[in-house]
Design an enzyme around this catalytic site. Structure first.
Site, PDB file in Angstrom:
ATOM      1  N   SER A  43      -7.719 -35.775  -4.034  1.00  0.00           N
ATOM      2  CA  SER A  43      -8.563 -34.704  -4.573  1.00  0.00           C
ATOM      3  C   SER A  43     -10.008 -35.156  -4.617  1.00  0.00           C
ATOM      4  CB  SER A  43      -8.071 -34.389  -5.986  1.00  0.00           C
ATOM      5  OG  SER A  43      -9.026 -33.617  -6.675  1.00  0.00           O
ATOM      6  N   TYR A  58      -5.404 -37.356 -14.747  1.00  0.00           N
ATOM      7  CA  TYR A  58      -4.928 -36.789 -13.473  1.00  0.00           C
ATOM      8  C   TYR A  58      -5.669 -37.441 -12.305  1.00  0.00           C
ATOM      9  CZ  TYR A  58      -5.026 -33.652  -9.467  1.00  0.00           C
ATOM     10  OH  TYR A  58      -4.990 -33.158  -8.181  1.00  0.00           O
ATOM     11  N   LYS A 110      -4.578 -40.104  -9.001  1.00  0.00           N
ATOM     12  CA  LYS A 110      -4.882 -39.922  -7.571  1.00  0.00           C
ATOM     13  C   LYS A 110      -5.554 -41.171  -7.011  1.00  0.00           C
ATOM     14  CE  LYS A 110      -3.170 -35.918  -6.966  1.00  0.00           C
ATOM     15  NZ  LYS A 110      -1.983 -35.777  -6.138  1.00  0.00           N
TER      16      LYS A 110
END
Ligand code: NAD
Ligand code: UD1
Length: 332
Positions: free
Chosen positions: A124, A148, A152
């Site tokens: 992302s 989050y 990643k």
């Protein structure tokens, strides 16, 4: 050639399965249905007129992954499975570290056991943190602002370490900007059950009368009209990027990261106004406080993906707004 798609019934996964099938690949999906429904498989099959092999199961479960690799001759994997809600990850970080890391490590272990060393990973733009300048290039410094995003970045690092330890691995890390839109058929798309966090799903709920008013998070940013600017990309363009990434990892062994964005930044007000115009609807919005953690602007330099993957986005913002609305109207 058979591709295993983890999280294949999810929003981006389902669109990617359609593109894979349309391009002559066979598709095997594993999804635990924690954020999607079983009937997405039927919809993928309806759109493409091809069959999909579906396993309901969890990527943290080594036994089911082993069974899948035993039962199918998998050539490469596209790994979408994971949780993605930023706010929830701040409130419940362990849930995110457990699921996103465990599913990835377990998958990589089983791939290694079976000698399948080709993977495309969903990363992302969040790994760029708060970028110092724009547009964002792949070699910008990486940092994160929430659990989050940290999952990643950690998985990206795991993949780079894995390649260092064994150059037979071939790994494409795709850093998505802001995917919106839906398949033209209106059969697959994004329609969260609860109150959405992201802009486009929220706008669509307001436009279809399910919510009252769009809250615009701040109009005092250093942008063209003061509202936040992002690089929105049509999910079908994004899905097509995965086909190019699969072609790339099949040809060459390396680990590399690619921005999947359009390179254009649109403000919140531009999105709202375009949405109203192309769909001929009206709805209310109001300016409210900034959302903590948001940045002024974020958009990609997509030239590396163009050069290395021969991929660039084709759809514009009007298509994105039309297709998002079409999907939710058909699936209210
Ligand atoms: P999604 O929630 O629609 O799809 C993810 C799918 O994975 C869901 O179907 C869910 O049921 C499944 N899943 C979750 N954990 C699993 C597990 N342990 N085992 C098996 N299945 C599991 O999300 P999406 O928008 O399609 O995103 C796909 C990937 O792309 C995610 O990894 C996400 O973090 C990443 N990503 C998404 C965006 C975005 O804005 N949508 C942006 C950047 C990156
Ligand atoms: C979000 C994630 C990011 C992820 C990206 C991918 C957060 C904080 N970040 O980014 O990690 O990589 O999705 O798609 O969730 N906005 C409003 N009103 C709303 C919702 C949003 O004004 O109701 C504004 C935001 O302030 C922002 C823009 O719309 O300027 C886009 O927001 P959103 O869709 O949530 O995406 P990002 O925050 O860019």
């Amino acid at each position: 050639m058979k591709i295993l798609v983890t999280g294949g019934t999810g929003y981006i996964g389902s669109h990617t399965c359609v593109e894979l099938l349309d391009n002559g690949y066979e598709v095997v999906i594993i999804d635990n249905l924690s954020n999607s429904k079983r009937d997405v498989v039927d919809k993928i099959e309806k759109i493409t007129n091809k069959k999909v092999t579906f396993y309901e199961g969890d990527c943290c479960d080594k036994n089911i992954l082993t069974k899948i690799f035993k039962e199918n001759e998998i050539s490469a994997v596209i790994h979408f499975a994971g949780y993605k809600a930023v706010g929830e990850s701040v409130l419940n970080p362990l849930k995110y570290y457990r699921n996103n890391l465990d599913s990835s490590i377990t998958l990589l272990e089983v791939m290694n056991d079976f000698g399948v060393k080709k993977i495309v990973f969903s990363s992302s733009a969040t790994v760029y943190g708060k970028p110092d300048k724009l547009p964002i290039k792949e070699d910008f410094p990486l940092s994160t602002t929430n659990p989050y995003g940290t999952t990643k970045l950690m998985i990206e690092n795991i993949l780079r370490d894995l390649y260092k330890s064994d150059n037979e691995w071939s790994i494409a890390i795709l850093r998505y900007f802001n995917p919106i839109g839906a398949h033209k058929s209106g059969l697959i798309g994004e329609n969260p059950n609860d109150i959405p966090n992201n802009l486009m799903p929220y706008i669509v709920k307001v436009a279809t009368g399910q919510l009252e008013c769009v809250n615009v998070f701040g109009n005092d940013y250093d942008t063209k009209d003061g509202t936040g600017v992002r690089d929105y990309i049509h999910v079908v363009d994004l899905a097509k990027g995965h086909i190019k990434a699969i072609e790339k990892i099949i040809k060459s062994s390396k680990v590399d990261a690619y921005n999947l964005g359009t390179g254009n930044g649109y403000s919140v007000l531009e999105i709202i106004n375009t949405f109203k115009k192309v769909n001929n609807v009206d709805f209310k919005y109001k300016i409210v406080d900034r959302r903590p953690g948001d940045i002024d602007a974020c958009y990609a330099d997509p030239s590396y993906a163009k050069k290395e993957l021969d991929w660039s986005a084709l759809y514009g913002i009007e298509d994105m707004c039309k297709d998002s609305y079409n999907f939710v109207q058909k699936n209210k």
